[in-house]
Scaffold this motif. Structure first.
Motif, PDB file in Angstrom:
ATOM      1  N   LEU A 258       0.812  -1.211   0.000  1.00  0.00           N
ATOM      2  CA  LEU A 258       0.000   0.000   0.000  1.00  0.00           C
ATOM      3  C   LEU A 258       0.855   1.275   0.000  1.00  0.00           C
ATOM      4  CD1 LEU A 258      -2.990   0.690  -0.059  1.00  0.00           C
ATOM      5  CD2 LEU A 258      -2.893   0.903   2.413  1.00  0.00           C
TER       6      LEU A 258
ATOM      7  N   LEU B  72      -8.750  -5.463  -6.552  1.00  0.00           N
ATOM      8  CA  LEU B  72      -7.831  -5.915  -5.506  1.00  0.00           C
ATOM      9  C   LEU B  72      -8.531  -6.003  -4.166  1.00  0.00           C
ATOM     10  CD1 LEU B  72      -4.460  -4.152  -6.167  1.00  0.00           C
ATOM     11  CD2 LEU B  72      -5.577  -5.979  -7.353  1.00  0.00           C
ATOM     12  N   LEU B 130      -7.224  -0.759  -4.811  1.00  0.00           N
ATOM     13  CA  LEU B 130      -6.146  -0.830  -3.812  1.00  0.00           C
ATOM     14  C   LEU B 130      -6.519   0.059  -2.632  1.00  0.00           C
ATOM     15  CD1 LEU B 130      -3.169  -1.805  -3.254  1.00  0.00           C
ATOM     16  CD2 LEU B 130      -2.454   0.394  -4.141  1.00  0.00           C
ATOM     17  N   SER B 133      -9.730  -1.251  -0.875  1.00  0.00           N
ATOM     18  CA  SER B 133      -9.405  -2.468  -0.133  1.00  0.00           C
ATOM     19  C   SER B 133      -8.910  -2.114   1.262  1.00  0.00           C
ATOM     20  CB  SER B 133      -8.341  -3.248  -0.904  1.00  0.00           C
ATOM     21  OG  SER B 133      -7.677  -4.133  -0.072  1.00  0.00           O
TER      22      SER B 133
END
Lengths: 329, 327
Positions: A258, B72, B130, B133
């Motif tokens: 991330l 994702l 992303l 998530s």
């Protein structure tokens, strides 16, 4: 400070302040300073030497993780395996020191070599097969992680060299020794992307593959090279992380995915390739660390951190997109 | 032209799918030979139950891939939905069929959020999902404090425990097969399926021929959310615990299973039953490697390798077909 050409043309007829704020990093610098100012008012300890050290040390690795992803984003690809590379490098170089008593320089050298090889493997697989970088690196991520866990059985090496442990805690005032490594790499990245042919070719490949190929840029070599640099940065980040923790943990790198995207995206790197703003990346890494440290100081439930990080990425990409649309209009 | 000769022609055309079948069989034979207890009926029961969850995870990503998108957040949605359903059953005493329905609704909502964001911002679905998530799992952690729900009603647990028709097949496997048939039907016989594939193959062309791609893409993300939610619920039933560990390993699985099954990563085609076989293959490898006492940490390594081989093989074969198809 020299102004970049794009900033000059972009900001014609605007005040210096407007130009500054509309640059990739100007806005971020303002946000960073404001965030620190607010936190220093809220919490007395926030600007203590030790906390500054903790933030700066955190930033030192975050910047490298950001670089590792940004250089691949610059060619319009992704690297999902960078965390696994960092972890694999940390446990092998740590293991060589702990189990076989290898000298530090040799263990570090082997670590860097593994990072470079892993990046080379990613790049070659992508170039050979022509398959999406995403899928290739999802697969190699799993392979590197499997190797790491298979070798270590998920058990850390605690007996790494005392010098390495001390390096992770050492500081001049608030400035961590680790930061020196990062500064050297920042300078190298700037030189690479501004003045070195290889670096320019990487950006050209990302900007427009066909145009680059037609004008004689070895596009495939540029792709492989970008992945090698990515692996190298991940390797350095993994070893710095190891020296900070004082042990070679197999779980190093698991949480990098991330932030590796958040930092370049917040720093203004386009996902479509062709650019990498080093200043933006550095300031974005600071922003993430400032926020994380602020959340710790404010005793916010750590579970909020993950939510906020997601929200931050989302707002950053939306803002970038809106900004981009306005500029194009 | 008899049916038989046509069937043979079909085999010739689709030999790679049978190839996957042979590879899976080969792994079964190998493990039957080398891994003690592999053919034990209890192990078969566990294996199929695990594989059916893997297939569902693969289905979720397969739907996204069919429209040339990525999601994702399947793992985060799966975990969030499973925890939600667990909470409904354990804390509020909601009957399990209703809880499951509400869970699927939550999955649909999460998918809708993804879809709207992707369509409205015009940003790559990779980045959007992303970010979401991370937000979805953040919300899940904040609300549940990461505590698993383990007091689940008997009927719910039976979904994974019961042997149906005296065979080592749990109801979870049947659920997966029903979903497979529904998806096969959607993609092969409904206009929605055709539209999704058209958008996946070439969005611009689909738009020019009058399809409203934004609506279709939002539908796709909603479907992904529902299937990912179901996968999470099934995993909770399998482990008899709705905990935050669900979904943490799904990123690789979700791409590997459809890719092994022959679904193209770049959109425009799906192979529903290939995904079923792909899930059975990854389930078999995971199970067999664990039984063989190879350090289970190497499972990751093998799955990564298999994914690489699968996509590489797919690419080779496409290149071969392009070279040989002279028109």
């Amino acid at each position: 400070m020299t102004k970049r050409k794009s900033d000059l043309t972009k900001g014609r007829g605007r005040s210096a302040f407007q130009k500054f704020v509309s640059s990739d990093w100007g806005r971020l610098l303002v946000i960073d300073v404001v965030a620190v100012a607010i936190m220093s008012m809220v919490s007395k300890e926030y600007l203590s030497t030790f906390n500054l050290f903790v933030i700066t040390r955190d930033v030192s690795t975050m910047i490298l993780i950001g670089f590792s992803q940004a250089i691949v984003l610059a060619i319009g690809q992704m690297n999902l395996s960078l965390g696994a590379i960092g972890g694999l490098v940390a446990v092998t170089s740590g293991g060589l020191m702990a189990m076989w008593g290898w000298p530090i320089w040799l263990a570090v050298l082997v670590g860097l070599l593994i990072g470079v090889l892993a990046g080379y493997l990613n790049g070659m697989l992508i170039v050979w097969t022509g398959i999406n970088s995403f899928i290739i690196t999802v697969a190699t991520n799993s392979i590197f992680l499997g190797l790491n866990l298979g070798m270590t059985h998920a058990k850390p090496f605690y007996n790494i060299s005392a010098t390495v442990k001390a390096f992770g805690q050492a500081r001049f005032g608030f400035f961590p020794y680790m930061g020196v490594v990062t500064i050297i790499l920042i300078v190298l990245m700037v030189i690479l992307l501004k003045y070195v042919v290889f670096g320019r070719q990487i950006l050209a490949t990302g900007g427009n593959w066909n145009a680059a190929e037609i004008s004689g840029v070895p596009v495939k070599r540029s792709v492989v090279l970008a992945h090698i640099i990515s692996g190298f940065m991940a390797a350095v980040a993994g070893m710095l992380w190891m020296s900070q923790l004082g042990s070679a943990q197999p779980m190093i790198g698991v949480s990098w995915l991330l932030p590796s995207f958040a930092i370049p995206i917040i720093g203004g790197v386009a996902l479509t390739g062709g650019g990498a703003s080093i200043g933006g990346i550095v300031l974005a890494a600071f922003l993430l660390s400032i926020i994380q440290s602020a959340l710790v100081h404010l005793q916010v439930d750590p579970y909020y951190v993950q939510f906020l990080l997601g929200l931050l990425i989302l707002s950053a990409v939306v803002l970038n997109e809106l900004g981009g649309r306005r500029r194009r209009a | 032209m008899g049916i038989i000769s046509r069937a043979f022609k079909n085999i010739g055309k689709n030999w790679y799918r049978f190839g996957l079948f042979f590879v899976t069989t080969a792994f079964w034979l190998f493990f039957a030979w080398r891994a003690t207890g592999f053919l034990n009926s209890f192990n078969i029961f566990t294996l199929l139950r695990f594989a059916s969850v893997q297939v569902m995870v693969g289905f979720a990503q397969m739907i996204a891939l069919s429209a040339a998108e990525m999601d994702l957040s399947v793992g985060a949605i799966g975990a969030g939905v499973a925890m939600f359903v667990g909470a409904l059953m354990q804390l509020l005493g909601v009957p399990y069929p209703l809880a499951i329905l509400l869970g699927m609704l939550l999955g649909a909502t999460a998918g809708f959020v993804n879809g709207i964001l992707v369509v409205k911002t015009k940003i790559n679905s990779f980045v959007i999902t992303l970010a979401t998530s991370s937000m979805f799992s953040g919300i899940m952690f904040i609300t549940t404090k990461a505590k698993a729900f383990t007091v689940l009603p008997q009927g719910f647990v039976d979904l994974s425990r019961v042997w149906t028709f005296g065979l080592p097949i749990s109801p979870l496997v049947w659920i997966m097969l029903v979903v497979a048939i529904v998806l096969y039907f959607v993609y092969s016989a409904t206009s929605l399926g055709r539209k999704i594939l058209a958008v996946g193959a070439n969005r611009r062309a689909a738009e020019m021929s009058g399809l409203r791609s934004s609506k279709i893409r939002i539908t796709v993300f909603v479907l992904v959310g529902i299937v990912a939610g179901m996968a999470g619920i099934m995993d909770a039933a399998r482990m008899e615990s709705a905990g935050p560990i669900i979904g943490t390993e799904w990123l690789l699985t979700s791409f590997a299973v459809p890719a092994i099954g022959g679904t193209s990563i770049s959109g425009g085609n799906v192979v529903v039953f290939g995904t079923v076989l792909g899930g059975i293959l990854t389930g078999t490898i995971t199970n067999g490697v664990l039984l063989m006492n190879v350090s289970n940490f190497f499972v990751n390594f093998f799955l990564g390798l298999i994914l690489l081989l699968a996509v590489g093989f797919d690419r080779l074969q496409k290149a071969y077909r392009e070279r040989t198809s002279v028109k």
